[in-house]
Design an enzyme around this catalytic site. Structure first.
Site, PDB file in Angstrom:
ATOM      1  N   ASP A  32       2.037  -7.942   6.344  1.00  0.00           N
ATOM      2  CA  ASP A  32       2.786  -7.736   5.115  1.00  0.00           C
ATOM      3  C   ASP A  32       2.635  -8.967   4.239  1.00  0.00           C
ATOM      4  O   ASP A  32       1.780  -9.818   4.481  1.00  0.00           O
ATOM      5  CB  ASP A  32       4.252  -7.364   5.394  1.00  0.00           C
ATOM      6  CG  ASP A  32       5.076  -8.520   5.959  1.00  0.00           C
ATOM      7  OD1 ASP A  32       4.582  -9.666   6.025  1.00  0.00           O
ATOM      8  OD2 ASP A  32       6.246  -8.276   6.323  1.00  0.00           O
ATOM      9  N   ARG A  46      15.744  -2.596   4.287  1.00  0.00           N
ATOM     10  CA  ARG A  46      15.542  -3.955   3.790  1.00  0.00           C
ATOM     11  C   ARG A  46      15.259  -3.908   2.281  1.00  0.00           C
ATOM     12  O   ARG A  46      14.173  -3.521   1.866  1.00  0.00           O
ATOM     13  CB  ARG A  46      14.395  -4.657   4.520  1.00  0.00           C
ATOM     14  CG  ARG A  46      14.139  -6.072   3.989  1.00  0.00           C
ATOM     15  CD  ARG A  46      13.354  -6.957   4.935  1.00  0.00           C
ATOM     16  NE  ARG A  46      11.966  -6.569   5.077  1.00  0.00           N
ATOM     17  CZ  ARG A  46      11.054  -7.315   5.719  1.00  0.00           C
ATOM     18  NH1 ARG A  46      11.394  -8.472   6.269  1.00  0.00           N
ATOM     19  NH2 ARG A  46       9.810  -6.900   5.837  1.00  0.00           N
TER      20      ARG A  46
END
Length: 529
Positions: free
Chosen positions: A446, A165
């Site tokens: 996150d 990612r």
């Protein structure tokens, strides 16, 4: 470091084995991406602001009339590669060496190798993450810690397939300049991995696979598709070798799912329900409107009507077009205390619902949750690799259903405000210290967590919300809660306070300021290195 190409400056310092990654040829490849596509990226970011202004004026989003022919057309995405045909369990995490080894050994089918929200973009992290990707692709990744503990790839498990990612379109990498300007961070993350590993992956029966975050339109997906086509041509890699799963984690993108799949159809590996960032985007998109005010974050579940509409539409859209639908994150960290059983029951229920709804797989944040996810998806899939053939023809989702935020049950409380400040400040402390995957209150968090926390406070504050206890959300109240939180954290045994003052200032900046900051990681990025 080796010689740099003309027009390229590397401003970051030396990183162990960085010269193996930042070669002249690799930097030339990244610079080529920047020169070919950087201006389009800039135009698309400007278009985001225009579209939000239009949505604000209308008070709503809707499906695009100009792309109706795509939604009504007869087309399919490319069939999935064999090594990711079964994605029933995916584990996520940053690309630090220990986590990479543990992820590959976890038993999960896929590892989301995160260079984005679970990774603080310290220069060392940016480069060492690429070193780790280089080594794990070649199955030569090992680690011995200062305490003498040794980590290596196990021979008795099938290793998870990495899907990388990169950072979102909004981010620039300040440590590499091309023609005097910071390069688009996505070109650094994608470009270095693709340059060094695409052919090696293909030779091993796999390929360069990616997760794409934060997109807001099919035009942004088109740009990624053009980047993939360009990269494959530049290196002589067969067209279609790249496969990408798009996170549908912005409110505008939910209205363009089919168009996003269509733009990436040769390179598509489906869509993912990025649930936490999606909530952040809901708030951000209509932050000035009192029709889109959410209750306390922890009370917004996946069964809320607007979230249910979002996931049902995602599965229907993906399977209609032959694409994977991947579910959301289970963030719990298993513990040995009495709360563990109840938390694991929630994970079971979450994964059971996703498998039953037609998702082909789902995410976990910890190796201890891998067996739970397998159990629930095995019960539905059996020996089938996926359930793409379950097209969910009965599903029909309207724009109004996607917009039904006001129907969300739950209250707005002072406890919710305090929790938002607490988790937001804790996360920013961790992020500034170099760890973008932070264990907070037995959850692996996150950047999306901090984004939801501060954006919800901004929304409550700027819409004069009165909490259930009668307290009106004001700047003074937020600052009072911030001060209490800082005092408590300074007194908490073992809490790292080196970055606490800066974290409190930054949280106040992005939660209270008159102008809404699009991403808190942008001002935070200026605080590091």
């Amino acid at each position: 470091m080796s010689e740099t190409p003309a027009g390229v400056q590397v401003l970051g310092g030396a990183v162990e084995r960085g010269d193996e990654i930042l070669t002249k040829e690799a930097l030339e490849f990244v610079a080529g991406l920047q020169r070919a596509f950087g201006a389009r990226r800039d135009e698309l970011l400007a278009r985001r602001k225009e579209r939000r202004a239009e949505a604000t004026a209308k008070g709503r989003l809707d499906f695009l009339e100009e792309t109706r022919h795509i939604r009504e057309g007869d087309w399919q995405v490319a069939a999935p590669p064999a090594d990711i045909a079964d994605r029933r369990v995916e584990i996520t995490g940053p690309t630090d060496r220990k986590m990479a080894i543990n992820a590959l050994n976890s038993g999960a089918r896929v590892w989301l190798a995160d260079l984005e929200d679970a990774n603080t973009p310290h220069w060392r992290n940016v480069v060492s993450g690429q070193v780790n990707l280089y080594d794990l692709v070649r199955k030569q990744i090992e680690l011995t810690t200062p305490e003498g503990k040794h980590y290596k790839l196990r021979d008795d498990v099938k290793h998870a397939v990495p899907l990388v990612r990169p950072r979102g379109w909004h981010f620039d990498e300040k440590h590499i300049l091309v023609d005097g300007k910071p390069v688009v961070a996505a070109f650094v993350d994608f470009g270095l991995h693709f340059f060094h590993n695409a052919k090696e992956l293909i030779s091993r029966g796999s390929g360069p696979y990616f997760y794409l975050p934060k997109m807001e339109s099919h035009l942004e997906a088109r740009l990624w598709n053009d980047v993939f086509t360009h990269a494959q041509q530049e290196l002589g890699v067969q067209h279609g070798s790249v496969r990408a799963t798009v996170l549908i984690e912005t409110y505008p993108a939910a209205f363009e799912m089919e168009e996003i799949l269509y733009e990436l159809r040769d390179h598509s590996a489906g869509l993912n329900a990025g649930r936490w960032d999606y909530l952040f985007s809901v708030i951000k998109t209509f932050r000035d409107s009192d029709k889109y005010i959410l209750p306390d974050r922890n009370s917004v579940t996946m069964t809320a009507p607007f979230m249910r509409a979002y996931t049902e539409l995602l599965v229907r859209t993906c399977h209609k077009r032959g694409a994977f639908a991947i579910g959301g994150m289970a963030a719990f960290i298993p513990t040995k205390d009495e709360s563990n059983a109840a938390a694991m029951d929630k994970v079971h229920a979450d994964k059971k619902r996703e498998a039953g709804d037609g998702f082909d797989g789902s995410w976990v944040a910890h190796p201890g949750l891998v067996p739970i996810c397998f159990e629930e998806f095995d019960a539905v899939l059996g020996d089938k690799p996926n359930q793409i053939d379950r097209t969910r023809d009965e599903v029909s989702v309207t724009a109004d259903q996607l917009l039904s935020v006001a129907d969300t049950p739950g209250e707005k409380t002072i406890e919710g405000l305090r929790a938002a400040v607490d988790v937001g400040v804790r996360y920013i402390v961790s992020w500034l210290g170099g760890n973008g995957a932070a264990a907070i209150h037995n959850l692996m968090e996150d950047a999306a967590t901090a984004e939801i926390s501060r954006s919800q406070i901004w929304q409550w504050l700027h819409n004069n919300v009165v909490l259930t206890g009668g307290e009106r959300v004001t700047a003074d109240l937020v600052r009072e809660v911030l001060a209490d939180t800082e005092k408590q954290l300074r007194a908490e045994h073992g809490f790292p306070v080196d970055n606490l003052g800066r974290a409190v200032e930054l949280f106040e900046q992005v939660a209270v300021a008159d102008e809404f900051v699009d991403f808190l990681t942008l001002p935070a990025y200026e605080e590091i290195d």
